[in-house]
Design a protein around this motif. Structure first.
Motif, PDB file in Angstrom:
ATOM      1  N   THR A  11       0.838  -1.199   0.000  1.00  0.00           N
ATOM      2  CA  THR A  11       0.000   0.000   0.000  1.00  0.00           C
ATOM      3  C   THR A  11       0.875   1.252   0.000  1.00  0.00           C
ATOM      4  OG1 THR A  11      -1.682  -1.202   1.243  1.00  0.00           O
ATOM      5  CG2 THR A  11      -1.800   1.216   1.292  1.00  0.00           C
ATOM      6  N   CYS A  12       0.966   1.934  -1.135  1.00  0.00           N
ATOM      7  CA  CYS A  12       1.863   3.092  -1.205  1.00  0.00           C
ATOM      8  C   CYS A  12       1.761   3.786  -2.553  1.00  0.00           C
ATOM      9  CB  CYS A  12       3.299   2.649  -1.003  1.00  0.00           C
ATOM     10  SG  CYS A  12       3.963   1.706  -2.368  1.00  0.00           S
ATOM     11  N   CYS A  13       2.622   4.788  -2.734  1.00  0.00           N
ATOM     12  CA  CYS A  13       2.595   5.568  -3.975  1.00  0.00           C
ATOM     13  C   CYS A  13       3.662   5.120  -4.966  1.00  0.00           C
ATOM     14  CB  CYS A  13       2.778   7.049  -3.662  1.00  0.00           C
ATOM     15  SG  CYS A  13       4.504   7.557  -3.466  1.00  0.00           S
ATOM     16  N   GLU A  14       4.495   4.167  -4.589  1.00  0.00           N
ATOM     17  CA  GLU A  14       5.582   3.646  -5.428  1.00  0.00           C
ATOM     18  C   GLU A  14       6.687   4.659  -5.691  1.00  0.00           C
ATOM     19  OE1 GLU A  14       4.273   1.226  -8.740  1.00  0.00           O
ATOM     20  OE2 GLU A  14       2.607   0.432  -7.586  1.00  0.00           O
ATOM     21  N   GLY A  15       6.675   5.750  -4.956  1.00  0.00           N
ATOM     22  CA  GLY A  15       7.709   6.769  -5.152  1.00  0.00           C
ATOM     23  C   GLY A  15       9.089   6.306  -4.706  1.00  0.00           C
ATOM     24  N   CYS A  16       9.137   5.395  -3.756  1.00  0.00           N
ATOM     25  CA  CYS A  16      10.446   4.918  -3.291  1.00  0.00           C
ATOM     26  C   CYS A  16      11.093   4.007  -4.332  1.00  0.00           C
ATOM     27  CB  CYS A  16      10.306   4.212  -1.939  1.00  0.00           C
ATOM     28  SG  CYS A  16      10.014   5.387  -0.599  1.00  0.00           S
ATOM     29  N   GLN A  17      10.296   3.087  -4.896  1.00  0.00           N
ATOM     30  CA  GLN A  17      10.812   2.242  -5.986  1.00  0.00           C
ATOM     31  C   GLN A  17      11.321   3.104  -7.128  1.00  0.00           C
ATOM     32  OE1 GLN A  17       8.424  -0.759  -7.820  1.00  0.00           O
ATOM     33  NE2 GLN A  17       8.013  -1.825  -5.911  1.00  0.00           N
ATOM     34  N   GLY A  82      11.536   2.782   2.710  1.00  0.00           N
ATOM     35  CA  GLY A  82      10.714   3.996   2.703  1.00  0.00           C
ATOM     36  C   GLY A  82       9.845   4.122   3.948  1.00  0.00           C
ATOM     37  N   THR A  83       9.340   5.317   4.153  1.00  0.00           N
ATOM     38  CA  THR A  83       8.591   5.647   5.371  1.00  0.00           C
ATOM     39  C   THR A  83       7.311   4.823   5.530  1.00  0.00           C
ATOM     40  OG1 THR A  83       9.544   7.849   5.339  1.00  0.00           O
ATOM     41  CG2 THR A  83       7.504   7.586   6.582  1.00  0.00           C
ATOM     42  N   CYS A  84       6.613   4.553   4.432  1.00  0.00           N
ATOM     43  CA  CYS A  84       5.385   3.739   4.532  1.00  0.00           C
ATOM     44  C   CYS A  84       5.714   2.374   5.127  1.00  0.00           C
ATOM     45  CB  CYS A  84       4.754   3.515   3.161  1.00  0.00           C
ATOM     46  SG  CYS A  84       4.040   4.973   2.419  1.00  0.00           S
ATOM     47  N   ALA A  85       6.808   1.771   4.657  1.00  0.00           N
ATOM     48  CA  ALA A  85       7.200   0.454   5.134  1.00  0.00           C
ATOM     49  C   ALA A  85       7.730   0.519   6.563  1.00  0.00           C
ATOM     50  CB  ALA A  85       8.252  -0.140   4.195  1.00  0.00           C
ATOM     51  N   GLY A 132      12.457   7.384   4.739  1.00  0.00           N
ATOM     52  CA  GLY A 132      12.435   8.513   3.806  1.00  0.00           C
ATOM     53  C   GLY A 132      11.178   8.478   2.969  1.00  0.00           C
ATOM     54  N   CYS A 133      10.591   9.634   2.753  1.00  0.00           N
ATOM     55  CA  CYS A 133       9.385   9.731   1.924  1.00  0.00           C
ATOM     56  C   CYS A 133       9.619  10.805   0.878  1.00  0.00           C
ATOM     57  CB  CYS A 133       8.154  10.061   2.780  1.00  0.00           C
ATOM     58  SG  CYS A 133       6.622  10.102   1.839  1.00  0.00           S
ATOM     59  N   PRO A 134      10.277  10.452  -0.221  1.00  0.00           N
ATOM     60  CA  PRO A 134      10.794   9.134  -0.578  1.00  0.00           C
ATOM     61  C   PRO A 134      12.188   8.893   0.008  1.00  0.00           C
ATOM     62  CG  PRO A 134      11.258  10.656  -2.357  1.00  0.00           C
ATOM     63  CD  PRO A 134      10.525  11.436  -1.294  1.00  0.00           C
TER      64      PRO A 134
ATOM     65  N   SER B  61       0.310  14.946  -2.539  1.00  0.00           N
ATOM     66  CA  SER B  61       1.393  14.599  -3.465  1.00  0.00           C
ATOM     67  C   SER B  61       1.732  13.117  -3.318  1.00  0.00           C
ATOM     68  CB  SER B  61       2.626  15.464  -3.225  1.00  0.00           C
ATOM     69  OG  SER B  61       3.296  15.068  -2.055  1.00  0.00           O
ATOM     70  N   ARG B  62       1.511  12.561  -2.114  1.00  0.00           N
ATOM     71  CA  ARG B  62       1.837  11.143  -1.860  1.00  0.00           C
ATOM     72  C   ARG B  62       0.821  10.190  -2.485  1.00  0.00           C
ATOM     73  NH1 ARG B  62       5.101  14.864   0.710  1.00  0.00           N
ATOM     74  NH2 ARG B  62       7.049  13.834   1.245  1.00  0.00           N
ATOM     75  N   ILE B  63      -0.154  10.718  -3.213  1.00  0.00           N
ATOM     76  CA  ILE B  63      -1.037   9.831  -3.970  1.00  0.00           C
ATOM     77  C   ILE B  63      -0.210   9.126  -5.045  1.00  0.00           C
ATOM     78  CG2 ILE B  63      -2.952   9.772  -5.641  1.00  0.00           C
ATOM     79  CD1 ILE B  63      -4.297  12.003  -4.014  1.00  0.00           C
ATOM     80  N   THR B 158      10.531  14.077  -6.659  1.00  0.00           N
ATOM     81  CA  THR B 158       9.443  13.254  -6.141  1.00  0.00           C
ATOM     82  C   THR B 158       9.026  13.859  -4.808  1.00  0.00           C
ATOM     83  OG1 THR B 158      10.487  11.313  -7.113  1.00  0.00           O
ATOM     84  CG2 THR B 158       8.733  10.914  -5.514  1.00  0.00           C
ATOM     85  N   HIS B 159       7.799  14.249  -4.684  1.00  0.00           N
ATOM     86  CA  HIS B 159       7.266  14.913  -3.497  1.00  0.00           C
ATOM     87  C   HIS B 159       7.945  16.266  -3.283  1.00  0.00           C
ATOM     88  CE1 HIS B 159       5.026  11.412  -3.261  1.00  0.00           C
ATOM     89  NE2 HIS B 159       5.882  10.647  -2.632  1.00  0.00           N
ATOM     90  N   PRO B 160       7.424  17.258  -4.022  1.00  0.00           N
ATOM     91  CA  PRO B 160       8.009  18.604  -4.014  1.00  0.00           C
ATOM     92  C   PRO B 160       7.972  19.212  -2.613  1.00  0.00           C
ATOM     93  CG  PRO B 160       5.786  18.639  -4.945  1.00  0.00           C
ATOM     94  CD  PRO B 160       6.169  17.199  -4.792  1.00  0.00           C
TER      95      PRO B 160
HETATM   96  S1  SF4 Z   1       7.404   6.390   1.745  1.00  0.00           S
HETATM   97 FE1  SF4 Z   1       6.536   8.134   0.646  1.00  0.00          FE
HETATM   98  S2  SF4 Z   1       7.491   8.019  -1.374  1.00  0.00           S
HETATM   99 FE2  SF4 Z   1       7.781   6.042  -0.413  1.00  0.00          FE
HETATM  100  S3  SF4 Z   1       6.055   4.809  -1.074  1.00  0.00           S
HETATM  101 FE3  SF4 Z   1       5.460   5.744   0.866  1.00  0.00          FE
HETATM  102  S4  SF4 Z   1       4.393   7.627   0.302  1.00  0.00           S
HETATM  103 FE4  SF4 Z   1       5.531   6.957  -1.475  1.00  0.00          FE
END
Ligand code: SF4
Ligand code: SF4
Ligand code: SF4
Lengths: 246, 424
Positions: A11-17, A82-85, A132-134, B61-63, B158-160
């Motif tokens: 469950t996430c935005c995939e920004g870390c990948q 990443g922060t979600c994890a 980190g996010c991300p 933005s985290r969507i 990523t995430h401004p």
């Molecule tokens: S930690 Fe932030 S950037 Fe990474 S998956 Fe979660 S919401 Fe996205």
């Protein structure tokens, strides 16, 4: 030897990948370190013999629990990526609201499954965490090199303020804003405060934080405790200080 | 040929997020074709409730990890319109630059990492690093340029960090803008390399008439805000986004579906092109001509080419924006505001198409109601119907099972679906 690695998103935005495909100037060298066994987002080739599993996202559905447990059985090293994890991340804000009301609001006419958001370590054993996010690509590269060479993986112990001051930023407290830099683990090069926005603590607590003293500082400066609460709760990264569970 | 065939792809690869394709053919006739999104929903519309306006863009933005700038700016625009805040001119220009960077990065990621392997017959970009070094180098140079444009204008790609309600928290230094301009100039040849390569590809010949929806402001190629228009002649005000989308659900998909004048519609680069191609930079128009792309094009595979054409437009327009910014004072970048009750829609052209955030605030500026409609959601019905049509056509053309599977995967990828984003 190349690292046999796999990357999985929950469950996430995939920004870390996505950060794995950033840092383009060093990307081909970085990829040389890795034997990518499973990375659905980038490759149609998928194998199940990996040593390191990067886990991105938090857990919020039963099938995710099962998928994660299977990965845990295979992986020698499981990394919360990443922060979600690591902490649940922004997804944890959902836990403030009763699940049935949430479901009724977003999917009024169909059944959809969802659970309270959990961080990875609440479901399986985590070998280490990259917050980190991300996540910060440079830190990820450094950690991958450590893994490839078998050296000890560490995160900075000091708070974001140290990095922020090194960049000669005006402290946001001087501008009347609450910033979580003093209690947050460094490693992002103070990217938010350098952009003149307060740190929201996405990297979690630095070592030996003194939360009571920090709260006292906010009181002394007559800043809003509601604002502090909103900021601390944002990534769910400060454990008992920001529990969303009612 | 009377044959039976079932295709069941669980978790399609080289797309963002989790979705399945299933096709069933009996006696040579298509029985069913489905596009089913199975991604876990996150419930951002609930999460954002109670949050103060200034924090909202950092949450929304985290969507999406790929189009975080678009989400931040859709929320910011909704909140500024709801609370009647006019951001300074310089801030608006820098926001446009940030959008350009994000779209360039996103298109480069899609074209090189996700699409090109279909044409080269490889499982990923990795083998191409050795077999097509110049092409991959060009792709990486463009992707890096996109990220750099966003980083300079928004503090992080990523995430401004510096896009805030009222304007910007910090403006780029002139020195950074000068360096960026040089970098853009230096990387134009990489884009030429990419265009030459795409000219050599055999784009599948497939058409299915549909309705294309995008923003339109009449004076520039769309990016932030404007009217909502369609190739079927619909034109509406930004706040009337619900009349453009008409969301509905299918029980096999956690991502919703939308429609307007027909049973499905499309958003994205091709939709923007079909509605606004006269506003592209002349150099981008030339490239469009070289690919014989003309409005209204109904071949979904041409969305890839439309993305490439937009990259050409972005490099030219970003350069012009930087020139304007270099001649401006960049001190006044944020309009102070007092939180207010109100509600409004913020629509932006995210890389994958029109994105709506509708937000309602109370007197303290806290969000009380939110609605987000994502580009991929607006493409779901079109993808679903394309899968049916393309399978029928492939059966008629006598394609084998493997060819049908590949065409189905490719048509889905051509929409550049962002599935995690669509299930927010
Ligand atoms: S930690 Fe932030 S950037 Fe990474 S998956 Fe979660 S919401 Fe996205
Ligand atoms: S702005 Fe934040 S991170 Fe920087 S010095 Fe002040 S408190 Fe620390
Ligand atoms: S400044 Fe704070 S919120 Fe920003 S990246 Fe660093 S730790 Fe995360």
């Amino acid at each position: 030897m190349k690292l046999k690695i796999a990357s999985f998103d929950f469950t996430c935005c995939e920004g870390c990948q996505l950060q794995l495909a950033n840092g383009e100037s060093t990307l081909t060298d970085f990829l040389e370190l890795l034997d990518i066994r499973n990375f659905r987002e980038l490759s149609s080739e998928q194998y199940n013999d990996y040593d390191i599993a990067l886990i991105e996202g938090s857990i919020s559905r039963q099938d995710e629990i099962e998928r994660l447990q299977a990965i845990r059985q295979q992986a020698k090293t499981l990394v919360a990526f990443g922060t979600c994890a690591c902490f649940g991340g922004v997804n944890s804000l959902k836990n403030k609201f009763p699940l049935n009301e949430t479901l009724a609001e977003v999917y009024p006419e169909m059944p959809v499954e969802t659970l309270l958001v959990r961080k990875i370590s609440e479901v399986v054993k985590v070998d280490f965490s990259i917050p980190g996010c991300p996540v910060n690509k440079e830190e990820v590269e450094r950690i991958m090199v450590c893994l490839a060479t078998g050296s000890l993986v560490t995160l900075p112990k000091h708070p974001v303020c140290v990095e922020c001051k090194a960049r000669l930023n005006t402290c946001l407290f001087e501008l009347g804003e609450i910033c979580l830099g003093p209690i947050t683990r460094a490693g992002c090069n103070a990217v938010c405060t350098t952009g003149k926005t307060p740190c929201l603590g996405c990297r979690g607590p630095s070592e030996e934080i003194n939360m009571p003293a920090f709260v006292e500082l906010i009181r002394e400066r007559k800043l809003s405790l509601d604002d502090l609460q909103e900021k601390i709760a944002f990534y769910n990264a400060f454990g008992e200080f920001c529990s969303h569970e009612a | 040929m009377k044959r039976d065939y079932t295709l069941d792809i669980r978790h399609l690869t080289r797309v963002e997020g989790h979705a399945n394709i299933s096709i069933s053919v009996k006696n040579g006739e298509l029985v069913d074709a489905r596009w089913a999104v199975v991604e876990t929903p996150r419930f951002f519309e609930v999460m954002v409730k109670g949050l103060s306006a200034e924090r909202v863009p950092f949450l929304t933005s985290r969507i999406c990890g790929i189009c975080s700038i678009s989400h931040a700016l859709a929320s910011i625009r909704a909140l500024e319109r709801a609370m009647k805040i006019a951001p300074p001119n310089a801030a608006e220009k820098i926001r446009l630059l940030a959008m350009h960077g994000e779209t360039l990065q996103s298109h480069a990621l899609h074209l090189f990492f996700l699409v090109v392997p279909d044409f080269t017959g490889t499982a990923s970009i990795l083998p191409l690093i050795h077999s097509h070094p110049d092409l991959i180098k060009a792709g990486l140079l463009l992707k890096e340029l996109g990220n750099e444009i966003s980083t300079v204008s928004a503090g992080r790609c990523t995430h401004p960090v510096s896009l805030v309600v009222g304007g910007l928290s910090k403006a780029p230094e002139k020195q950074q803008l000068l360096q960026l301009r040089t970098m853009i100039e230096e990387r134009k040849p990489a884009l030429e390399t990419a265009c030459s390569f795409f000219h050599t590809l055999a784009i599948p010949d497939f058409q299915r008439e549909t309705e294309f929806i995008s923003l339109c402001n009449g004076s520039s190629y769309p990016s932030i805000g404007g009217d909502l228009i369609s190739t079927d002649g619909v034109k509406r005000n930004e706040n009337d986004y619900l009349l453009m989308t008409n969301e509905y659900t299918h029980d096999f998909s956690t991502s919703k579906f939308t429609r307007l004048s027909r049973e499905s519609s499309a958003a994205g680069a091709l939709a923007r092109f079909n509605n606004n191609c006269n506003l592209l930079h002349p150099k981008a128009k030339e490239v469009a001509e070289s690919f014989a792309l003309q409005p209204v094009c109904h071949n979904p595979f041409m969305n890839n080419i439309a993305q490439l054409i937009e990259c050409v437009h972005i490099l030219e327009d970003a350069e012009e924006l930087i020139n304007v910014l270099l001649n401006m004072e960049l001190h006044e970048i944020k309009t102070p505001y007092v939180p207010k009750a109100g509600s409004a829609t913020g629509a932006v052209e995210a890389p994958r198409g029109i994105l709506y955030h509708h937000l309602e605030t109370n007197e303290e500026g806290k969000v009380v109601q939110a609605d987000c409609i994502i580009p991929t959601t607006q493409n779901n019905a079109n993808i679903h119907n394309d899968l049916k049509a393309i399978t029928k056509q492939a059966l008629k053309d006598g394609k084998n099972d493997r060819e049908i599977e590949k065409l189905c995967e490719m048509v889905v990828r051509s929409y550049d679906p962002c599935i995690s984003c669509s299930v927010h």
